[in-house]
Design a protein around this motif. Structure first.
Motif, PDB file in Angstrom:
ATOM      1  N   ALA A  84       0.858  -1.189   0.000  1.00  0.00           N
ATOM      2  CA  ALA A  84       0.000   0.000   0.000  1.00  0.00           C
ATOM      3  C   ALA A  84       0.885   1.227   0.000  1.00  0.00           C
ATOM      4  O   ALA A  84       2.062   1.161   0.364  1.00  0.00           O
ATOM      5  CB  ALA A  84      -0.900   0.002   1.231  1.00  0.00           C
ATOM      6  N   ILE A  85       0.315   2.343  -0.425  1.00  0.00           N
ATOM      7  CA  ILE A  85       1.032   3.612  -0.299  1.00  0.00           C
ATOM      8  C   ILE A  85       0.067   4.622   0.308  1.00  0.00           C
ATOM      9  O   ILE A  85      -1.062   4.793  -0.176  1.00  0.00           O
ATOM     10  CB  ILE A  85       1.626   4.060  -1.660  1.00  0.00           C
ATOM     11  CG1 ILE A  85       2.380   5.385  -1.495  1.00  0.00           C
ATOM     12  CG2 ILE A  85       0.572   4.185  -2.752  1.00  0.00           C
ATOM     13  CD1 ILE A  85       3.294   5.694  -2.674  1.00  0.00           C
ATOM     14  N   LEU A  97      -3.144   7.891  -8.364  1.00  0.00           N
ATOM     15  CA  LEU A  97      -3.584   6.790  -9.228  1.00  0.00           C
ATOM     16  C   LEU A  97      -3.523   7.234 -10.700  1.00  0.00           C
ATOM     17  O   LEU A  97      -2.967   6.537 -11.546  1.00  0.00           O
ATOM     18  CB  LEU A  97      -5.023   6.409  -8.845  1.00  0.00           C
ATOM     19  CG  LEU A  97      -5.697   5.363  -9.715  1.00  0.00           C
ATOM     20  CD1 LEU A  97      -5.306   3.980  -9.239  1.00  0.00           C
ATOM     21  CD2 LEU A  97      -7.208   5.521  -9.678  1.00  0.00           C
ATOM     22  N   CYS A  98      -4.089   8.410 -10.968  1.00  0.00           N
ATOM     23  CA  CYS A  98      -4.137   8.893 -12.355  1.00  0.00           C
ATOM     24  C   CYS A  98      -2.737   9.250 -12.857  1.00  0.00           C
ATOM     25  O   CYS A  98      -2.393   8.945 -13.999  1.00  0.00           O
ATOM     26  CB  CYS A  98      -5.063  10.109 -12.466  1.00  0.00           C
ATOM     27  SG  CYS A  98      -6.789   9.694 -12.138  1.00  0.00           S
ATOM     28  N   MET A  99      -1.916   9.885 -12.001  1.00  0.00           N
ATOM     29  CA  MET A  99      -0.561  10.245 -12.442  1.00  0.00           C
ATOM     30  C   MET A  99       0.252   8.994 -12.744  1.00  0.00           C
ATOM     31  O   MET A  99       1.046   8.964 -13.678  1.00  0.00           O
ATOM     32  CB  MET A  99       0.152  11.064 -11.363  1.00  0.00           C
ATOM     33  CG  MET A  99      -0.362  12.479 -11.279  1.00  0.00           C
ATOM     34  SD  MET A  99       0.725  13.522 -10.292  1.00  0.00           S
ATOM     35  CE  MET A  99       0.961  12.523  -8.856  1.00  0.00           C
ATOM     36  N   GLY A 100       0.053   7.971 -11.914  1.00  0.00           N
ATOM     37  CA  GLY A 100       0.838   6.751 -12.086  1.00  0.00           C
ATOM     38  C   GLY A 100       0.446   5.958 -13.320  1.00  0.00           C
ATOM     39  O   GLY A 100       1.281   5.288 -13.922  1.00  0.00           O
ATOM     40  N   LEU A 101      -0.830   6.007 -13.699  1.00  0.00           N
ATOM     41  CA  LEU A 101      -1.301   5.104 -14.752  1.00  0.00           C
ATOM     42  C   LEU A 101      -1.540   5.777 -16.108  1.00  0.00           C
ATOM     43  O   LEU A 101      -1.625   5.096 -17.113  1.00  0.00           O
ATOM     44  CB  LEU A 101      -2.613   4.430 -14.313  1.00  0.00           C
ATOM     45  CG  LEU A 101      -2.550   3.557 -13.049  1.00  0.00           C
ATOM     46  CD1 LEU A 101      -3.919   2.966 -12.761  1.00  0.00           C
ATOM     47  CD2 LEU A 101      -1.514   2.453 -13.201  1.00  0.00           C
ATOM     48  N   LEU A 102      -1.663   7.110 -16.108  1.00  0.00           N
ATOM     49  CA  LEU A 102      -2.124   7.760 -17.340  1.00  0.00           C
ATOM     50  C   LEU A 102      -1.077   8.683 -17.948  1.00  0.00           C
ATOM     51  O   LEU A 102      -0.242   9.231 -17.230  1.00  0.00           O
ATOM     52  CB  LEU A 102      -3.390   8.586 -17.034  1.00  0.00           C
ATOM     53  CG  LEU A 102      -4.576   7.821 -16.455  1.00  0.00           C
ATOM     54  CD1 LEU A 102      -5.675   8.796 -16.031  1.00  0.00           C
ATOM     55  CD2 LEU A 102      -5.109   6.808 -17.455  1.00  0.00           C
ATOM     56  N   LYS A 103      -1.182   8.857 -19.254  1.00  0.00           N
ATOM     57  CA  LYS A 103      -0.364   9.865 -19.951  1.00  0.00           C
ATOM     58  C   LYS A 103      -1.237  10.489 -21.035  1.00  0.00           C
ATOM     59  O   LYS A 103      -2.350   9.983 -21.313  1.00  0.00           O
ATOM     60  CB  LYS A 103       0.892   9.223 -20.545  1.00  0.00           C
ATOM     61  CG  LYS A 103       0.594   8.125 -21.525  1.00  0.00           C
ATOM     62  CD  LYS A 103       1.871   7.532 -22.084  1.00  0.00           C
ATOM     63  CE  LYS A 103       1.625   6.538 -23.217  1.00  0.00           C
ATOM     64  NZ  LYS A 103       0.369   5.808 -23.234  1.00  0.00           N
ATOM     65  N   PRO A 238       7.138   6.162  -7.495  1.00  0.00           N
ATOM     66  CA  PRO A 238       7.901   7.207  -8.190  1.00  0.00           C
ATOM     67  C   PRO A 238       7.115   8.511  -8.371  1.00  0.00           C
ATOM     68  O   PRO A 238       7.703   9.580  -8.450  1.00  0.00           O
ATOM     69  CB  PRO A 238       8.213   6.574  -9.561  1.00  0.00           C
ATOM     70  CG  PRO A 238       8.053   5.111  -9.359  1.00  0.00           C
ATOM     71  CD  PRO A 238       7.000   4.939  -8.310  1.00  0.00           C
ATOM     72  N   SER A 239       5.783   8.428  -8.446  1.00  0.00           N
ATOM     73  CA  SER A 239       4.994   9.642  -8.687  1.00  0.00           C
ATOM     74  C   SER A 239       4.584  10.342  -7.409  1.00  0.00           C
ATOM     75  O   SER A 239       4.005  11.423  -7.457  1.00  0.00           O
ATOM     76  CB  SER A 239       3.711   9.289  -9.467  1.00  0.00           C
ATOM     77  OG  SER A 239       4.028   8.726 -10.697  1.00  0.00           O
ATOM     78  N   CYS A 240       4.817   9.720  -6.256  1.00  0.00           N
ATOM     79  CA  CYS A 240       4.209  10.203  -5.012  1.00  0.00           C
ATOM     80  C   CYS A 240       4.938  11.400  -4.402  1.00  0.00           C
ATOM     81  O   CYS A 240       4.309  12.350  -3.942  1.00  0.00           O
ATOM     82  CB  CYS A 240       4.153   9.059  -3.996  1.00  0.00           C
ATOM     83  SG  CYS A 240       3.275   9.489  -2.495  1.00  0.00           S
ATOM     84  N   ALA A 241       6.280  11.367  -4.414  1.00  0.00           N
ATOM     85  CA  ALA A 241       7.026  12.340  -3.616  1.00  0.00           C
ATOM     86  C   ALA A 241       6.975  13.756  -4.191  1.00  0.00           C
ATOM     87  O   ALA A 241       6.763  14.722  -3.454  1.00  0.00           O
ATOM     88  CB  ALA A 241       8.466  11.878  -3.465  1.00  0.00           C
ATOM     89  N   ALA A 242       7.147  13.894  -5.508  1.00  0.00           N
ATOM     90  CA  ALA A 242       7.281  15.233  -6.070  1.00  0.00           C
ATOM     91  C   ALA A 242       6.053  16.119  -5.816  1.00  0.00           C
ATOM     92  O   ALA A 242       6.194  17.244  -5.344  1.00  0.00           O
ATOM     93  CB  ALA A 242       7.612  15.138  -7.551  1.00  0.00           C
ATOM     94  N   PRO A 243       4.823  15.648  -6.072  1.00  0.00           N
ATOM     95  CA  PRO A 243       3.678  16.536  -5.815  1.00  0.00           C
ATOM     96  C   PRO A 243       3.208  16.495  -4.366  1.00  0.00           C
ATOM     97  O   PRO A 243       2.124  16.986  -4.062  1.00  0.00           O
ATOM     98  CB  PRO A 243       2.605  15.973  -6.747  1.00  0.00           C
ATOM     99  CG  PRO A 243       2.932  14.542  -6.892  1.00  0.00           C
ATOM    100  CD  PRO A 243       4.413  14.393  -6.712  1.00  0.00           C
TER     101      PRO A 243
END
Ligand SMILES: *Cc1c(COP(=O)(O)O)cnc(C)c1O
Length: 364
Positions: A84-85, A97-103, A238-243
């Motif tokens: 879990a995160i 969720l959206c940042m991790g999965l979508l482009k 990887p997407s969690c820390a920056a925002p």
């Protein structure tokens, strides 16, 4: 991050207080709260390795924090998932969720009944960055199937919806994704809110809402994504820390109190004479057990009359041995061979404790 080793097959109520990172060097039985922004590093080389992700270690609480890691491990254990995160709110879990999965160029199929801010995030914010979305009926699976296009990467539902409590058939939606997935690559189905309803259903990740039920007393703003370890590691960490989606370390402390209350209510409900008696009977096979709930206790009748028919939470037992030296060794053996119990001195804790207080004996 380091994880406490637990025997398998534990009750959920036990996982709710036992799963998590191990105790610190002080061996606290209750959970420590690590209310710190950063962690000091032993030296520059170690710091460099940790920042590069080559070595495990806590650096900064926007990345990782032991209190948050405990909440994550516990949520994963409770949901029967690998990892879990934790996130700073329910919406930041959906953002992650959206940042991790979508482009740009990807497509989302979303229930039209989901939380208003979620619609704004998916249609509005992600729309600005070139993610298309189609909103469909919460309950008509045919509409979900029809809306999928080759660019679809995410099916997003929440159940029951907030506020109109529409319930979707999670299994039916889970079945839609892989059926249509072969040509266009991997599909994801995220299920959100009503986490209890999402359990035991085949979906790739879930979003138990921290703000609502994890604490249950309106003190917490938090969220989490729960799913397979690889997915969490590859797509979300990887997407969690920056925002700054990361959960604040003060929040899991409240959830952990709520979990302890839940476990303690469950334990109280099971600590009547009957459940203890069966446990004592098992112990009795190899030793003499002392428990006011047992007829063999010298003041059994008095205890039952004075203690509302309950034997209490303490059971003592003598471990048989040929001589006093062996008795001590045998008793220590019993203590040290338990798999789950905390070897410490206290009682009335939700974590069951075992200890060997040397009983002062008077001469016979
Ligand atoms: C409360 C809620 C959210 C938002 O959670 P926050 O922690 O306030 O960000 C999102 N979706 C649903 C279904 C909710 O009930």
């Amino acid at each position: 991050m380091s994880q406490r080793k637990l025997p398998s097959g534990l009750h959920r109520e036990t996982l709710a207080v036992r799963a998590g990172v191990g105790a610190s060097q002080y061996g606290e039985n209750s959970e420590a709260l690590y209310l710190t922004s950063s962690f000091t590093q032993p030296d520059s080389e170690t710091a460099a390795r940790r920042f590069a992700g080559e070595e495990e270690g806590y650096i900064y609480s926007r990345f990782t924090n032991p209190t948050v890691a405990s909440m994550e491990q516990r949520l994963a254990a409770l949901e029967g998932m690998e990892a879990a995160i934790g996130t700073s709110s329910g919406m930041s879990a959906i953002l992650l969720l959206c940042m991790g999965l979508l482009k740009a160029g990807d497509h989302v199929v979303c229930s039209q009944s989901v939380f208003g801010s979620t619609i704004k995030l998916i249609a509005g914010e992600f729309g600005k960055f070139g993610v298309r979305s189609t909103f469909v009926s919460q309950t008509d699976v045919a509409q979900w199937r029809a809306a999928i296009v080759p660019e679809t990467r995410l099916l997003f539902a929440e159940t029951p919806t907030n506020p109109l409590t529409d319930v979707c058939d999670i299994q039916a939606l889970a079945d839609v994704a892989p059926q249509r997935g072969s040509a266009a690559g991997r599909r994801q189905l995220s299920l959100h809110a009503g986490a209890a309803a999402a359990r035991a259903v085949r979906c790739r990740h879930r979003d138990p809402l921290g703000t609502k039920y994890l604490d249950g007393q309106g003190r917490v703003v938090a969220g989490a994504l729960v799913g397979p370890r690889q997915l969490i590691a590859d797509k979300f960490i990887p997407s969690c820390a920056a925002p700054a989606c990361a959960c604040r370390p003060s929040m899991p402390g409240w959830c952990s109190r709520a979990w302890r209350r839940w476990a303690s209510a469950w334990k109280r409900s099971r600590s009547g004479p009957w459940s203890w008696r069966s446990g004592c009977n098992r112990i009795r096979a190899s030793s003499a057990s002392i428990y006011p709930g047992l007829e063999s206790h010298p003041q059994h009748a008095l205890a039952m009359a004075q203690q509302s028919g309950r034997g209490g939470a303490v059971v003592s037992f003598d471990v048989r041995a040929a001589d006093p030296g062996a008795a001590r060794r045998n008793a220590f053996n019993v203590v040290d061979s338990t798999q789950l119990l905390s070897v410490t001195a206290n009682l009335g804790d939700v974590k069951t404790i075992i200890t060997h207080p040397p009983a002062p004996r008077t001469a016979a």
